[in-house]
Design an enzyme around this catalytic site. Structure first.
Site, PDB file in Angstrom:
ATOM      1  N   ASN A 154       0.802  -1.233   0.000  1.00 52.72           N
ATOM      2  CA  ASN A 154       0.000   0.000   0.000  1.00 52.72           C
ATOM      3  C   ASN A 154       0.834   1.282   0.000  1.00 52.72           C
ATOM      4  OD1 ASN A 154       0.750  -0.574   2.667  1.00 52.72           O
ATOM      5  ND2 ASN A 154      -1.024   0.492   3.498  1.00 52.72           N
ATOM      6  N   GLY A 230       2.733  -5.808   7.394  1.00 53.44           N
ATOM      7  CA  GLY A 230       1.810  -6.518   6.504  1.00 53.44           C
ATOM      8  C   GLY A 230       0.580  -6.955   7.281  1.00 53.44           C
ATOM      9  N   THR A 232      -2.186  -9.210   9.488  1.00 53.55           N
ATOM     10  CA  THR A 232      -2.079  -9.880  10.790  1.00 53.55           C
ATOM     11  C   THR A 232      -1.853 -11.384  10.642  1.00 53.55           C
ATOM     12  OG1 THR A 232      -3.335  -8.173  11.911  1.00 53.55           O
ATOM     13  CG2 THR A 232      -3.375 -10.355  12.926  1.00 53.55           C
ATOM     14  N   THR A 234      -0.398 -13.005   8.163  1.00 57.55           N
ATOM     15  CA  THR A 234       0.991 -13.231   7.722  1.00 57.55           C
ATOM     16  C   THR A 234       1.937 -12.971   8.891  1.00 57.55           C
ATOM     17  OG1 THR A 234       0.297 -12.230   5.637  1.00 57.55           O
ATOM     18  CG2 THR A 234       2.628 -12.744   5.859  1.00 57.55           C
ATOM     19  N   GLU A 252       4.378  -4.803  12.377  1.00 57.01           N
ATOM     20  CA  GLU A 252       3.388  -3.738  12.170  1.00 57.01           C
ATOM     21  C   GLU A 252       2.280  -4.360  11.328  1.00 57.01           C
ATOM     22  OE1 GLU A 252       3.531  -0.842  13.533  1.00 57.01           O
ATOM     23  OE2 GLU A 252       5.624  -0.689  14.145  1.00 57.01           O
ATOM     24  N   CYS A 286      -3.238   1.243   6.615  1.00 59.59           N
ATOM     25  CA  CYS A 286      -3.523   0.493   7.840  1.00 59.59           C
ATOM     26  C   CYS A 286      -4.207   1.367   8.884  1.00 59.59           C
ATOM     27  CB  CYS A 286      -2.234  -0.093   8.404  1.00 59.59           C
ATOM     28  SG  CYS A 286      -0.963   1.170   8.665  1.00 59.59           S
ATOM     29  N   GLU A 464       7.835   1.596  16.073  1.00 53.31           N
ATOM     30  CA  GLU A 464       8.814   2.236  15.196  1.00 53.31           C
ATOM     31  C   GLU A 464       8.707   3.736  15.421  1.00 53.31           C
ATOM     32  OE1 GLU A 464       7.878   0.848  11.238  1.00 53.31           O
ATOM     33  OE2 GLU A 464       9.021  -0.996  11.554  1.00 53.31           O
TER      34      GLU A 464
HETATM   35  P1  NAD Z   1       0.657  -9.404   3.366  1.00 51.66           P
HETATM   36  O1  NAD Z   1       0.754  -9.825   4.785  1.00 51.66           O
HETATM   37  O2  NAD Z   1      -0.098 -10.240   2.425  1.00 51.66           O
HETATM   38  O3  NAD Z   1       2.129  -9.242   2.728  1.00 51.66           O
HETATM   39  C1  NAD Z   1       3.107  -8.405   3.303  1.00 51.66           C
HETATM   40  C2  NAD Z   1       4.477  -8.882   2.864  1.00 51.66           C
HETATM   41  O4  NAD Z   1       4.734 -10.153   3.451  1.00 51.66           O
HETATM   42  C3  NAD Z   1       4.636  -9.081   1.363  1.00 51.66           C
HETATM   43  O5  NAD Z   1       5.925  -8.661   0.971  1.00 51.66           O
HETATM   44  C4  NAD Z   1       4.486 -10.579   1.205  1.00 51.66           C
HETATM   45  O6  NAD Z   1       5.119 -11.112   0.063  1.00 51.66           O
HETATM   46  C5  NAD Z   1       5.173 -11.069   2.473  1.00 51.66           C
HETATM   47  N1  NAD Z   1       4.799 -12.420   2.917  1.00 51.66           N
HETATM   48  C6  NAD Z   1       3.659 -13.100   2.662  1.00 51.66           C
HETATM   49  N2  NAD Z   1       3.696 -14.307   3.269  1.00 51.66           N
HETATM   50  C7  NAD Z   1       4.873 -14.376   3.935  1.00 51.66           C
HETATM   51  C8  NAD Z   1       5.483 -15.362   4.756  1.00 51.66           C
HETATM   52  N3  NAD Z   1       4.882 -16.525   5.026  1.00 51.66           N
HETATM   53  N4  NAD Z   1       6.702 -15.097   5.285  1.00 51.66           N
HETATM   54  C9  NAD Z   1       7.316 -13.909   5.039  1.00 51.66           C
HETATM   55  N5  NAD Z   1       6.788 -12.944   4.252  1.00 51.66           N
HETATM   56  C10 NAD Z   1       5.579 -13.174   3.719  1.00 51.66           C
HETATM   57  O7  NAD Z   1       0.091  -7.922   3.435  1.00 51.66           O
HETATM   58  P2  NAD Z   1      -0.327  -7.012   2.201  1.00 51.66           P
HETATM   59  O8  NAD Z   1      -1.603  -7.524   1.637  1.00 51.66           O
HETATM   60  O9  NAD Z   1       0.840  -6.804   1.320  1.00 51.66           O
HETATM   61  O10 NAD Z   1      -0.589  -5.609   2.951  1.00 51.66           O
HETATM   62  C11 NAD Z   1      -1.796  -5.248   3.542  1.00 51.66           C
HETATM   63  C12 NAD Z   1      -1.747  -5.438   5.035  1.00 51.66           C
HETATM   64  O11 NAD Z   1      -0.651  -4.721   5.589  1.00 51.66           O
HETATM   65  C13 NAD Z   1      -2.982  -4.900   5.720  1.00 51.66           C
HETATM   66  O12 NAD Z   1      -3.396  -5.809   6.702  1.00 51.66           O
HETATM   67  C14 NAD Z   1      -2.495  -3.607   6.381  1.00 51.66           C
HETATM   68  O13 NAD Z   1      -3.227  -3.210   7.506  1.00 51.66           O
HETATM   69  C15 NAD Z   1      -1.092  -3.985   6.737  1.00 51.66           C
HETATM   70  N6  NAD Z   1      -0.257  -2.797   6.917  1.00 51.66           N
HETATM   71  C16 NAD Z   1       0.121  -2.469   8.195  1.00 51.66           C
HETATM   72  C17 NAD Z   1       0.871  -1.313   8.416  1.00 51.66           C
HETATM   73  C18 NAD Z   1       1.302  -0.919   9.813  1.00 51.66           C
HETATM   74  O14 NAD Z   1       2.168  -0.056   9.936  1.00 51.66           O
HETATM   75  N7  NAD Z   1       0.730  -1.496  10.857  1.00 51.66           N
HETATM   76  C19 NAD Z   1       1.245  -0.513   7.338  1.00 51.66           C
HETATM   77  C20 NAD Z   1       0.846  -0.888   6.048  1.00 51.66           C
HETATM   78  C21 NAD Z   1       0.093  -2.035   5.857  1.00 51.66           C
END
Ligand code: NAD
Length: 484
Positions: A154, A230, A232, A234, A252, A286, A464
């Site tokens: 995002n 990413g 929750t 994952t 995060e 997020c 962070e």
């Molecule tokens: P995602 O969890 O699908 O993927 C995030 C990253 O993790 C990607 O690079 C993906 O390839 C990698 N990944 C996937 N499976 C993995 C595994 N088993 N081991 C290691 N890495 C793995 O998330 P997304 O769809 O890319 O992003 C959206 C989510 O991120 C939403 O839930 C959003 O709330 C969250 N987010 C949180 C913050 C925060 O600061 N809290 C900021 C931005 C986005």
């Protein structure tokens, strides 16, 4: 004129741009049109091995540099990135589908300020000493070692730079794994490192998906810490695979944030502020406030003004200066968000506006949806408590502070929130009772990079920002020197 060439990007390992030897690629698609415009290596564990090895080789001499020398490197990165401001903004807009104005003001600008901010912070670090009557305790902040930095789609460069700057600033070397959906500006950043001659192996990058590249990176024995942003679920997998080797871990994760509107608010600024909180980046932040709690006495007026405001938001061509909402990241994600519209109907919801796909002229193949406002679902319904991460908000009314607090805290998440009131004391005391990591009173996403950033409950572990980032990306050691 659309550029039909397929751009090919590569991994960046040990200072070289290299393909994955097996030659497997993943397609990169424009959310606005659905067309493929680039390809990236689909890396696996063997690519991760080489990248971790390069990072391990580079870390000792990088970690041995003085903190001011590393601060100078961060400053050089910021300067070089700033020169590419427009290139970053247009590539990010193309890769994510977000409006160009947002990519300029947030992604391109903030990536530069992340490097500058941490350069400045490193320079202002003082030696910490705790004196005793007969001894001095010197605090030494050492690098942790080699880090895995994993980021979502995002805010691709914004979040990657937010991790790289403090990580390498504290003397670590890193292997980055950006989202497979949006790898383009991470590649651009590697080209910046290459151009300015950042020592090879300090920052490495492997492209690929979570299973093939992310998972072997997190569990790699050569990795000492993991900073993950990413979803929750994952995050749970990442935590499980990092735990057996006691890796330092920062998570995060997702959010389902409330915007709470009290009857003494400034109605006009609450309407526009709550709409911005709900729909910035198509609701794919997020921190977005997707559950809007409004005090009963102003509920009807707020609802009418809010829906009118949302209906005037411009959805369309991301490269157009006046566009406010662009495309959603992927077809799958669009289907998921539309699925929640159907669920809302089953849960008794009434669609006040939006609720369906849309198709701006010339963008028929893209992932488009109208900004959607729903009322009538219970505050404890799935629609009102699960993270949807799209342009969909639900409205709820409350009669007392106690009730508002009960609703706000009734989710598994605890990331952020906003409170809208004319009484700043009330705003502050109410906020402190919320089970979240961050709350804004009469604003949203008003960020000071020195302040802690992170969530509680299922929204994450650790903080962070400012000194919290420097603390995570280092190991504090105490050297106690006893005097005669
Ligand atoms: P995602 O969890 O699908 O993927 C995030 C990253 O993790 C990607 O690079 C993906 O390839 C990698 N990944 C996937 N499976 C993995 C595994 N088993 N081991 C290691 N890495 C793995 O998330 P997304 O769809 O890319 O992003 C959206 C989510 O991120 C939403 O839930 C959003 O709330 C969250 N987010 C949180 C913050 C925060 O600061 N809290 C900021 C931005 C986005």
């Amino acid at each position: 004129m659309v550029d039909e060439r397929i751009l090919e990007i590569k991994n960046y390992i040990g200072g070289d741009f290299i393909d994955s030897p097996r030659g497997d690629f993943l397609g990169v698609f424009e959310p606005a049109t659905g067309r493929q415009f680039a390809s990236a290596p689909l890396s696996d564990a063997s690519d991760v091995d080489i990248a971790v090895e390069a990072a391990r080789t580079a870390q000792p001499s990088w970690g041995a540099l003085g903190i001011r020398e590393r601060a100078d490197w961060l400053e050089r990165i910021a300067d070089a990135l700033e020169e590419r401001h427009e290139e970053v903004a247009s590539l990010e807009s193309r890769d994510t589908g977000k409006p160009i104005s947002l990519a300029r003001s947030v992604d391109a600008t903030r990536s530069v300020s992340n490097f500058r901010f941490f350069a400045e912070m490193l320079r202002s670090q003082d030696q910490e000493v705790f004196e005793m009557a007969d001894a001095s305790n010197f605090v030494v902040n050492k690098p942790v070692g080699v880090g895995a930095l994993i980021t979502p789609w995002n805010l691709p460069l914004y979040l990657l730079s937010w991790k790289i700057a403090p990580a390498i600033g504290m003397g670590n070397s890193v292997v980055c794994k950006p989202s497979e959906l949006t790898p383009m500006t991470a590649d651009l950043l590697m080209r910046v490192f290459d151009e300015i001659g950042l020592p090879e192996g300090v920052v490495n990058l492997v492209h690929g998906d979570g299973i093939g590249a992310g998972s072997p990176l997190v569990s790699h024995p050569g990795v000492d810490f993991v900073s993950f942003t990413g979803g929750t679920s994952t995050g749970g997998k990442v935590a499980a695979s990092a735990a057996p080797s006691f890796k330092k871990l920062s998570l995060e994760l997702g959010g389902k944030n409330s915007s709470i509107v009290f009857s003494d608010c400034d109605m006009q600024s609450a309407v526009s502020g709550v709409a911005r909180a709900g729909f910035l980046n198509q609701g794919q932040v997020c921190l977005c406030g997707s559950r809007i709690l409004v005090e009963g006495s102003i509920y009807e007026e707020f609802r009418e003004r809010f829906v009118r405001h949302v209906e005037q938001m411009k959805v369309g061509d991301p490269s157009n200066e006046g566009t406010e909402l662009g495309a959603l990241i992927s077809q799958d994600h669009l289907e998921k968000v539309l699925g929640y519209v159907e669920l809302a109907k089953e849960e008794g919801g009434n669609i006040l506006t939006g609720g369906s796909r849309c198709s701006p002229d010339g963008f028929e193949g893209g992932n488009w949806m109208l900004p959607t406002v729903i009322e009538g679902v219970g505050a404890d319904s799935r629609c009102a408590t699960e993270e949807i991460f799209g342009p969909l908000v639900t409205l709820h009314s409350f009669e007392s502070e106690e009730e508002a607090l009960g609703i706000a805290n009734n989710t598994r998440y605890g990331l952020a929130g906003s409170v809208w009131t004319g009484d700043l004391e009330r705003g502050r005391s109410f906020s402190e009772k919320m089970e979240t990591g961050m709350v804004w009173v009469n604003s949203w996403l008003h960020r000071d990079l020195r302040a802690p950033f992170g969530g509680v409950k299922d929204s994450g572990v650790g903080r962070e920002g400012g000194r919290w980032s420097l603390g995570f990306f280092s190991e504090a050691m105490n050297v106690c020197v006893k005097r005669d």
